[in-house]
Design a protein around this motif. Structure first.
Motif, PDB file in Angstrom:
ATOM      1  N   TYR A   1      -5.897  18.200  24.368  1.00  0.00           N
ATOM      2  CA  TYR A   1      -6.035  16.811  24.466  1.00  0.00           C
ATOM      3  C   TYR A   1      -4.779  16.387  25.476  1.00  0.00           C
ATOM      4  N   VAL A   2      -4.930  15.512  26.600  1.00  0.00           N
ATOM      5  CA  VAL A   2      -4.456  14.846  26.987  1.00  0.00           C
ATOM      6  C   VAL A   2      -4.520  13.662  28.190  1.00  0.00           C
ATOM      7  N   ASN A   3      -3.740  12.795  28.751  1.00  0.00           N
ATOM      8  CA  ASN A   3      -3.018  11.556  29.100  1.00  0.00           C
ATOM      9  C   ASN A   3      -3.644  12.073  30.452  1.00  0.00           C
ATOM     10  N   SER A   4      -4.548  11.120  31.107  1.00  0.00           N
ATOM     11  CA  SER A   4      -5.177  10.402  32.653  1.00  0.00           C
ATOM     12  C   SER A   4      -4.853   9.344  33.289  1.00  0.00           C
ATOM     13  N   PHE A   5      -3.933   9.479  33.848  1.00  0.00           N
ATOM     14  CA  PHE A   5      -3.986   7.783  35.137  1.00  0.00           C
ATOM     15  C   PHE A   5      -4.254   7.858  35.854  1.00  0.00           C
ATOM     16  N   HIS A   6      -4.876   8.557  36.751  1.00  0.00           N
ATOM     17  CA  HIS A   6      -6.203   9.723  38.080  1.00  0.00           C
ATOM     18  C   HIS A   6      -7.347   8.690  38.941  1.00  0.00           C
ATOM     19  N   HIS A   7      -7.402   8.503  39.591  1.00  0.00           N
ATOM     20  CA  HIS A   7      -8.982   8.286  40.217  1.00  0.00           C
ATOM     21  C   HIS A   7      -9.131   8.997  41.414  1.00  0.00           C
ATOM     22  N   GLN A   8      -8.172   9.424  42.274  1.00  0.00           N
ATOM     23  CA  GLN A   8      -8.214  10.755  43.231  1.00  0.00           C
ATOM     24  C   GLN A   8      -8.255  12.232  42.492  1.00  0.00           C
ATOM     25  N   ALA A   9      -9.243  13.028  42.815  1.00  0.00           N
ATOM     26  CA  ALA A   9      -8.763  14.273  42.451  1.00  0.00           C
ATOM     27  C   ALA A   9      -9.648  15.030  42.815  1.00  0.00           C
ATOM     28  N   VAL A  10      -9.437  16.654  42.130  1.00  0.00           N
ATOM     29  CA  VAL A  10      -9.508  17.777  43.091  1.00  0.00           C
ATOM     30  C   VAL A  10     -11.072  18.046  43.385  1.00  0.00           C
ATOM     31  N   ALA A  11     -11.240  17.781  44.674  1.00  0.00           N
ATOM     32  CA  ALA A  11     -13.087  17.592  44.280  1.00  0.00           C
ATOM     33  C   ALA A  11     -13.613  19.541  44.607  1.00  0.00           C
ATOM     34  N   ASN A  12     -12.802  20.242  45.684  1.00  0.00           N
ATOM     35  CA  ASN A  12     -12.863  21.498  45.844  1.00  0.00           C
ATOM     36  C   ASN A  12     -11.584  22.755  45.801  1.00  0.00           C
ATOM     37  N   PRO A  13     -10.821  23.400  44.717  1.00  0.00           N
ATOM     38  CA  PRO A  13     -10.065  23.822  45.265  1.00  0.00           C
ATOM     39  C   PRO A  13      -9.665  24.875  46.279  1.00  0.00           C
ATOM     40  N   GLY A  14     -10.253  25.280  47.105  1.00  0.00           N
ATOM     41  CA  GLY A  14     -10.513  25.933  48.400  1.00  0.00           C
ATOM     42  C   GLY A  14     -10.321  27.035  47.401  1.00  0.00           C
TER      43      GLY A  14
END
Length: 583
Positions: A181-194
């Motif tokens: 269970y986490v908190n979250s405050f973002h709208h960018q994210a990793v699309a591909n970790p590489g």
């Protein structure tokens, strides 16, 4: 009432922390706004609670500042904040891109890349996980457009959604649960970790919420904010601090002991015009990678391919040369050019004493060897010639029988060591050169063991009990080698570590520990075979050799034993061989 007695405070500090106690220093990237470098207190309080010493790093892009900072920290915490400018990834900004922070972007990308090169443990939080992806070959999406809301209006201490944790991840080992269970405050994210990362957790909509190193490194990124989750977030900070403590221990140890790789084939790449003095992506060993991995010395060999029946050496030589001896001399001339050009940073070493002196003087060492006695051209006088050039060992053969002995991949031409080979070994004994039996057939191995008056070595050989290929040594060979005082050094060639699947650093450790079980701690070491197809996940080049030490520390090896493994055993044999020199 609060005690304002400074003397009492000092006394309590000295009582609680005895002199000499050391805690790992965790660098924390600062935010930047309106001319101020700032940091939420939660970050440094969690680092302190986890047992680390927090050090705030301002956003400075000067390379000298970054390098000096990295030399003084043991781990790196990449903090949250504004979006990344997509231009750093070669993308145009989308309409949903949020506020960017130009002051932070370049400093943190450089800091992360250089920390990665130096094997520093890293934890990225929110923007920090995106920093890891942007800096190390992944890709970031500018805006998450799904049914799940990833930027909440709730208090930062409030968990607002769940993530599924991969069962084989380090994250799962920390929390022992498949759902967090986490908190979250973002709208960018990793699309591909590489290629350097694997996904460790995802949201219900598939958004990557955590990733970790796929290279056995202590690097992890999470999209949520564990610094606000008190005890629920503390395990991540303890993971970072513990990894940093082990890294710091390894780094201190490397400053005290000599680290020697007994076999690399970097000269094979000289025809490509590689530059040993800079970080050259075409080679696995150069001065920068040696510095990053804290490797003091490498043994560069003149490798000579073995011609097949009907072939001439000139047909297969990597560089134009009239003969095998001329080719070996050409390689040593090229190494001489390196030593002259970069004399401020590297010297040749011919003896254990010179290796230790070079380290004391702050210089790296290059040791010379020959891989394949073909270089002798059936003339025992050439042993003296190459001894004069500073060669410390000759690997008697390679992949094919030669005029000295039979190869592990040969056809039994001599039934072991030839008559000429006997004279070569005697001359090597007389001149103080180490006899190297890597690549030799079992018959040649036992013959040489009987012929040589000094201990023999296997500069880059693994254990047949763990990987049954002709090049590896049987347990009986290992025992015989140890009885005669010799050493066998584990190599990183994947095909000698395992027959199926991908070999990793952990496979190399397994071979090392098997050799220790059979031979004892006084007869083992590391000969990477870098640039000769050696190098595996976890220790892929010279910049990563400190990871070898970290693995040994995690297995509770003492500093005395690690000193032996990292070259002490080899130098003991080298000294014995050189002291027996008769001419």
């Amino acid at each position: 009432m609060e005690d304002f007695d400074i003397e009492a405070r000092l006394l309590s500090i000295y009582s609680a922390y005895p002199e000499g106690e050391s805690r790992p220093v965790i660098g924390i990237t600062a935010n930047y706004a309106e001319g101020d470098a700032t940091l939420r207190d939660r970050y440094y309080r969690q680092v302190e609670a986890a047992g680390g010493v927090p050090l705030i790093i301002p956003p400075v892009a000067d390379r000298h500042v970054i390098i000096n900072t990295l030399n003084r920290i043991d781990g790196l915490l990449l903090t949250g904040g504004a979006d990344y400018n997509p231009l750093w990834a070669g993308e145009e900004p989308g309409q949903h891109l949020g506020g960017i922070n130009a002051e932070r972007d370049l400093p943190e990308l450089l800091l992360t890349r250089l920390a990665y090169n130096r094997q520093l443990p890293m934890l990225g939080i929110c923007r920090g996980i995106q920093t890891l992806a942007m800096a190390l070959g992944g890709r970031v999406t500018q805006h998450i457009d799904t049914a799940i809301k990833h930027s909440q209006d709730a208090a930062r201490t409030e968990p607002t959604h769940t993530v599924g944790v991969e069962p084989d991840s380090a994250l799962y080992k920390l929390y022992r649960t498949s759902k967090l269970y986490v908190n979250s405050f973002h709208h960018q994210a990793v699309a591909n970790p590489g290629p350097r990362f694997k996904v460790a957790a995802t949201a219900a909509d598939g958004t990557i919420e955590a990733m970790e190193s796929s290279e056995l490194k202590s690097i992890m990124g999470v999209q949520w904010h564990p610094e606000w989750l008190a005890e629920a977030g503390l395990p991540l900070f303890k993971w970072l601090v513990d990894a940093a403590a082990t890294f710091a221990q390894a780094r201190r140890m490397h400053s005290r002991l000599l680290t020697l790789d007994t076999h690399c084939d970097t000269p094979m790449f000289f025809p490509q015009g590689v530059d040993f003095g800079r970080r050259d992506d075409r080679i696995l060993v150069d001065l920068h990678k040696m510095a990053d991995g804290q490797l003091d010395a490498t043994t560069m060999v003149a490798y000579l391919p073995q011609p097949k029946e009907g072939q001439s050496f000139a047909e297969i030589a990597p560089l134009p040369a009239a003969s095998p001896r001329a080719y070996a001399d050409l390689i040593f001339d090229r190494i001489g050019d390196i030593l002259q050009r970069y004399s401020q940073g590297v010297r040749q070493a011919r003896t254990p004493q010179e290796l230790y002196q070079n380290k004391a003087d702050g210089k790296k060492s290059i040791v010379l060897g020959i891989e394949n006695g073909l270089a002798l051209e059936h003339d025992v006088a050439n042993v003296r010639h190459f001894a004069g050039r500073g060669v410390v060992y000759i690997t008697l053969c390679h992949n094919g029988d030669n005029d000295i002995c039979d190869s592990a991949r040969g056809c039994g031409t001599h039934g072991g060591v030839s008559d000429f080979g006997v004279s070569v070994i005697h001359e090597m004994n007389r001149l103080g050169l180490m006899v190297d039996l890597s690549h030799a057939a079992e018959s040649s191995f036992y013959d040489a063991l009987d012929i040589s008056t000094t201990p023999i070595v296997c500069s880059h050989s693994n254990c047949k009990a763990l990987c049954d290929v002709p090049r590896n040594l049987t347990d009986d060979q290992l025992r015989a080698l140890a009885r005669r005082g010799g050493v066998a050094h584990t190599t990183l060639y994947h095909g000698f570590l395992r027959r199926e699947g991908e070999a990793t650093l952990l496979d190399a450790i397994a071979h090392l520990e098997h050799a220790i079980d059979i031979m004892g701690i006084d007869h083992v070491g590391l000969g990477t075979d870098f640039d000769g197809d050696g190098g595996v996940r976890g220790i892929a080049d010279a910049s990563e050799v400190v990871n070898f030490t970290i693995q040994l520390l995690r297995r509770r090896y003492s500093e005395a034993d690690i000193r032996k493994i990292w070259g002490g055993n080899w130098l003991r044999v080298m000294a014995m061989v050189q002291q027996s020199k008769q001419a």
